[in-house]
Design a protein around this motif. Structure first.
Motif, PDB file in Angstrom:
ATOM      1  N   ILE A  83       0.835  -1.205   0.000  1.00 44.38           N
ATOM      2  CA  ILE A  83       0.000   0.000   0.000  1.00 44.38           C
ATOM      3  C   ILE A  83       0.868   1.253   0.000  1.00 44.38           C
ATOM      4  CG2 ILE A  83      -1.734   1.289   1.326  1.00 44.38           C
ATOM      5  CD1 ILE A  83      -2.627  -1.409   2.514  1.00 44.38           C
ATOM      6  N   SER A  84       0.424   2.244  -0.767  1.00 42.55           N
ATOM      7  CA  SER A  84       1.076   3.555  -0.738  1.00 42.55           C
ATOM      8  C   SER A  84       0.068   4.533  -0.129  1.00 42.55           C
ATOM      9  CB  SER A  84       1.424   3.933  -2.176  1.00 42.55           C
ATOM     10  OG  SER A  84       1.559   5.309  -2.298  1.00 42.55           O
ATOM     11  N   PHE A  85       0.540   5.411   0.778  1.00 41.28           N
ATOM     12  CA  PHE A  85      -0.382   6.336   1.443  1.00 41.28           C
ATOM     13  C   PHE A  85       0.127   7.759   1.254  1.00 41.28           C
ATOM     14  CE2 PHE A  85      -3.935   5.879   4.575  1.00 41.28           C
ATOM     15  CZ  PHE A  85      -4.285   7.215   4.595  1.00 41.28           C
ATOM     16  N   ILE A  86      -0.637   8.576   0.560  1.00 36.94           N
ATOM     17  CA  ILE A  86      -0.183   9.933   0.218  1.00 36.94           C
ATOM     18  C   ILE A  86      -1.062  10.966   0.936  1.00 36.94           C
ATOM     19  CG2 ILE A  86       0.195  11.559  -1.683  1.00 36.94           C
ATOM     20  CD1 ILE A  86       0.693   9.019  -3.425  1.00 36.94           C
ATOM     21  N   GLY A  87      -0.413  11.790   1.768  1.00 32.83           N
ATOM     22  CA  GLY A  87      -1.126  12.766   2.599  1.00 32.83           C
ATOM     23  C   GLY A  87      -1.241  12.216   4.011  1.00 32.83           C
ATOM     24  N   LEU A  88      -0.186  12.459   4.808  1.00 27.63           N
ATOM     25  CA  LEU A  88      -0.117  11.842   6.148  1.00 27.63           C
ATOM     26  C   LEU A  88      -0.284  12.897   7.234  1.00 27.63           C
ATOM     27  CD1 LEU A  88       2.734   9.494   5.041  1.00 27.63           C
ATOM     28  CD2 LEU A  88       0.510   8.694   5.834  1.00 27.63           C
ATOM     29  N   GLY A  89      -1.368  13.653   7.148  1.00 26.40           N
ATOM     30  CA  GLY A  89      -1.648  14.696   8.140  1.00 26.40           C
ATOM     31  C   GLY A  89      -2.415  14.132   9.331  1.00 26.40           C
ATOM     32  N   ASN A  90      -3.276  14.968   9.901  1.00 22.73           N
ATOM     33  CA  ASN A  90      -4.027  14.590  11.109  1.00 22.73           C
ATOM     34  C   ASN A  90      -4.814  13.296  10.932  1.00 22.73           C
ATOM     35  OD1 ASN A  90      -3.303  16.837  12.687  1.00 22.73           O
ATOM     36  ND2 ASN A  90      -4.745  18.103  11.547  1.00 22.73           N
ATOM     37  N   MET A  91      -5.362  13.098   9.755  1.00 21.28           N
ATOM     38  CA  MET A  91      -6.176  11.901   9.491  1.00 21.28           C
ATOM     39  C   MET A  91      -5.330  10.793   8.865  1.00 21.28           C
ATOM     40  SD  MET A  91      -9.329  12.555  10.388  1.00 21.28           S
ATOM     41  CE  MET A  91     -10.319  11.349   9.516  1.00 21.28           C
ATOM     42  N   GLY A  92      -4.526  11.154   7.866  1.00 21.49           N
ATOM     43  CA  GLY A  92      -3.797  10.141   7.094  1.00 21.49           C
ATOM     44  C   GLY A  92      -2.834   9.329   7.940  1.00 21.49           C
ATOM     45  N   ALA A  93      -2.076   9.990   8.823  1.00 23.87           N
ATOM     46  CA  ALA A  93      -1.054   9.264   9.602  1.00 23.87           C
ATOM     47  C   ALA A  93      -1.687   8.170  10.471  1.00 23.87           C
ATOM     48  CB  ALA A  93      -0.217  10.235  10.435  1.00 23.87           C
ATOM     49  N   PRO A  94      -2.721   8.475  11.275  1.00 23.81           N
ATOM     50  CA  PRO A  94      -3.297   7.372  12.062  1.00 23.81           C
ATOM     51  C   PRO A  94      -3.971   6.295  11.215  1.00 23.81           C
ATOM     52  CG  PRO A  94      -4.501   9.459  12.470  1.00 23.81           C
ATOM     53  CD  PRO A  94      -3.289   9.787  11.675  1.00 23.81           C
ATOM     54  N   MET A  95      -4.527   6.668  10.050  1.00 24.48           N
ATOM     55  CA  MET A  95      -5.123   5.647   9.172  1.00 24.48           C
ATOM     56  C   MET A  95      -4.024   4.727   8.640  1.00 24.48           C
ATOM     57  SD  MET A  95      -7.767   8.177   7.171  1.00 24.48           S
ATOM     58  CE  MET A  95      -8.445   7.031   5.974  1.00 24.48           C
ATOM     59  N   ALA A  96      -2.891   5.326   8.247  1.00 26.84           N
ATOM     60  CA  ALA A  96      -1.768   4.524   7.736  1.00 26.84           C
ATOM     61  C   ALA A  96      -1.239   3.594   8.833  1.00 26.84           C
ATOM     62  CB  ALA A  96      -0.660   5.446   7.242  1.00 26.84           C
ATOM     63  N   ARG A  97      -1.180   4.093  10.053  1.00 22.07           N
ATOM     64  CA  ARG A  97      -0.661   3.252  11.156  1.00 22.07           C
ATOM     65  C   ARG A  97      -1.556   2.037  11.396  1.00 22.07           C
ATOM     66  NH1 ARG A  97       0.510   8.373  13.799  1.00 22.07           N
ATOM     67  NH2 ARG A  97       2.692   8.819  13.311  1.00 22.07           N
ATOM     68  N   LYS A  98      -2.855   2.193  11.211  1.00 24.77           N
ATOM     69  CA  LYS A  98      -3.778   1.050  11.364  1.00 24.77           C
ATOM     70  C   LYS A  98      -3.458  -0.031  10.330  1.00 24.77           C
ATOM     71  CE  LYS A  98      -6.466   1.873  14.756  1.00 24.77           C
ATOM     72  NZ  LYS A  98      -6.291   1.000  15.902  1.00 24.77           N
ATOM     73  N   LEU A  99      -3.140   0.407   9.096  1.00 18.38           N
ATOM     74  CA  LEU A  99      -2.837  -0.560   8.030  1.00 18.38           C
ATOM     75  C   LEU A  99      -1.517  -1.272   8.315  1.00 18.38           C
ATOM     76  CD1 LEU A  99      -3.933   1.727   5.070  1.00 18.38           C
ATOM     77  CD2 LEU A  99      -5.104  -0.358   5.811  1.00 18.38           C
ATOM     78  N   ILE A 100      -0.540  -0.512   8.843  1.00 17.97           N
ATOM     79  CA  ILE A 100       0.755  -1.119   9.195  1.00 17.97           C
ATOM     80  C   ILE A 100       0.541  -2.138  10.326  1.00 17.97           C
ATOM     81  CG2 ILE A 100       3.045  -0.655  10.191  1.00 17.97           C
ATOM     82  CD1 ILE A 100       2.862   2.145   8.747  1.00 17.97           C
ATOM     83  N   ALA A 101      -0.268  -1.754  11.310  1.00 15.93           N
ATOM     84  CA  ALA A 101      -0.525  -2.660  12.448  1.00 15.93           C
ATOM     85  C   ALA A 101      -1.218  -3.939  11.978  1.00 15.93           C
ATOM     86  CB  ALA A 101      -1.377  -1.951  13.498  1.00 15.93           C
ATOM     87  N   ALA A 102      -1.931  -3.864  10.840  1.00 16.96           N
ATOM     88  CA  ALA A 102      -2.601  -5.060  10.307  1.00 16.96           C
ATOM     89  C   ALA A 102      -1.680  -5.811   9.351  1.00 16.96           C
ATOM     90  CB  ALA A 102      -3.892  -4.652   9.605  1.00 16.96           C
ATOM     91  N   SER A 103      -0.362  -5.512   9.426  1.00 17.09           N
ATOM     92  CA  SER A 103       0.684  -6.242   8.688  1.00 17.09           C
ATOM     93  C   SER A 103       0.722  -5.959   7.191  1.00 17.09           C
ATOM     94  CB  SER A 103       0.565  -7.756   8.906  1.00 17.09           C
ATOM     95  OG  SER A 103       0.691  -8.039  10.266  1.00 17.09           O
TER      96      SER A 103
END
Ligand code: NAD
Length: 289
Positions: free
Chosen positions: A3-23
């Protein structure tokens, strides 16, 4: 998934972290910030190369269109572009069509739930795009959120979001002006809440996000009106609703009035940086004139 995640602000960063935590294997890109715990690429195109899905979480439609023009040629055939930003319906439809022309699948899926929902993985997604594209995005929705509603073709996710938030802006103003009138009539706020929250004036604004401090469930009102959902973000969404209303010749007098009121509050008064429920102290300070 890659997955590529573009725009890691207030919303994007925690959403991306959830995906990382799900491996999931995830690489990010942002023009201004380098959040902790997220591997970053040097450009949006570099981040998008080879990804099964590219998620964008960006400030507005113009930026989304520019980023889409950069990443679509770099994406592999059949990959998914999942845009979760809140943007105008036209931009969402343009980007959806551009993705299809580039041999990609695309979903516009703005969210409801705010920063708290992004951190907890409890967002609601309102999605537009084909059945197949929605099905491809579903496992990602399940990690980042608690509910995803397929609203129809490209752009319909944004349409649902701005209609919902137009109702929210209008009902919050109505709830705040009614509390202010109740104060002036000598009605106790708790009594006002107890009646309205179980009567025909109830709404999410009253029952779940009561703008009066110390009354109803915990809400930003109990925390000095620290957002929560900032008044300027409500203004953004109301403006998007009025752009869409103009484009489609829809009569939205209450949406128009709510937009004007939030505009004064944010631009000419002290609403910037406050929760959108701070309309209540605004009314308290004024008379009719
Ligand atoms: P934000 O400003 O915190 O984050 C946006 C990020 O995009 C920033 O980090 C910025 O540097 C980055 N960015 C801007 N241009 C870029 C580019 N060309 N390439 C890569 N990155 C770029 O905003 P946010 O609060 O995270 O909101 C993101 C989206 O979600 C907005 O569309 C907003 O309306 C929507 N939204 C926000 C909330 C909320 O409560 N914050 C709730 C629902 C929806």
């Amino acid at each position: 998934m890659k997955i590529s995640f573009i725009g890691l602000g207030n919303m994007g960063a925690p959403m991306a972290r959830k995906l990382i935590a799900a491996s999931h294997e995830l690489v990010g890109f942002d023009t201004a910030t380098t959040p902790d715990g997220i591997a970053m690429a040097g450009s949006a195109a570099e981040a998008a190369t080879g990804a099964d899905a590219v998620i964008t979480m960006l400030p507005n439609g113009a930026i989304l269109q520019a980023v889409a023009a950069e990443i679509h040629p770099a994406m592999k055939a059949g990959a998914l572009h999942l845009d979760c930003s809140t943007v105008d319906v036209d931009s969402a439809r343009i980007v959806g069509e551009a993705a299809e022309n580039a041999g990609l699948s695309a979903v516009d899926a703005p969210v409801s739930g705010g920063i708290g929902g992004a951190e907890a993985g409890t967002l609601t997604f309102m999605a537009g795009g084909s059945e197949e594209a929605f099905a491809t995005a579903q496992p990602l929705f399940e990690i980042m959120g608690q509910k995803a509603v397929h609203c129809g073709a490209a752009g319909n996710g944004q349409a649902a979001k701005i209609c919902n938030n137009m109702i929210l802006g209008i009902t919050m103003i109505g709830t705040c002006e009614a509390f202010n009138l109740a104060d002036k009539l000598g009605l106790d706020r708790q009594a006002m809440f107890d009646v309205v929250s179980t009567s025909s004036g109830y709404s999410w604004s009253m029952n779940a996000y009561c703008p009066a401090p110390g009354v109803g469930p915990q809400s930003p009102a109990d925390n000095g009106y620290t957002p929560g959902f900032a008044a300027e973000l409500m203004l953004k969404d109301l403006r998007l609703s009025q752009m869409a209303a103009e484009a489609t010749d829809a009569d939205t007098p209450m949406g128009q009035a709510a937009t004007a009121l939030y505009q004064s509050f944010v631009e000419d008064e002290d609403g910037l940086g406050k929760d959108f429920s701070a309309m209540l102290p605004r009314f308290e300070k004024r008379g009719r004139g």
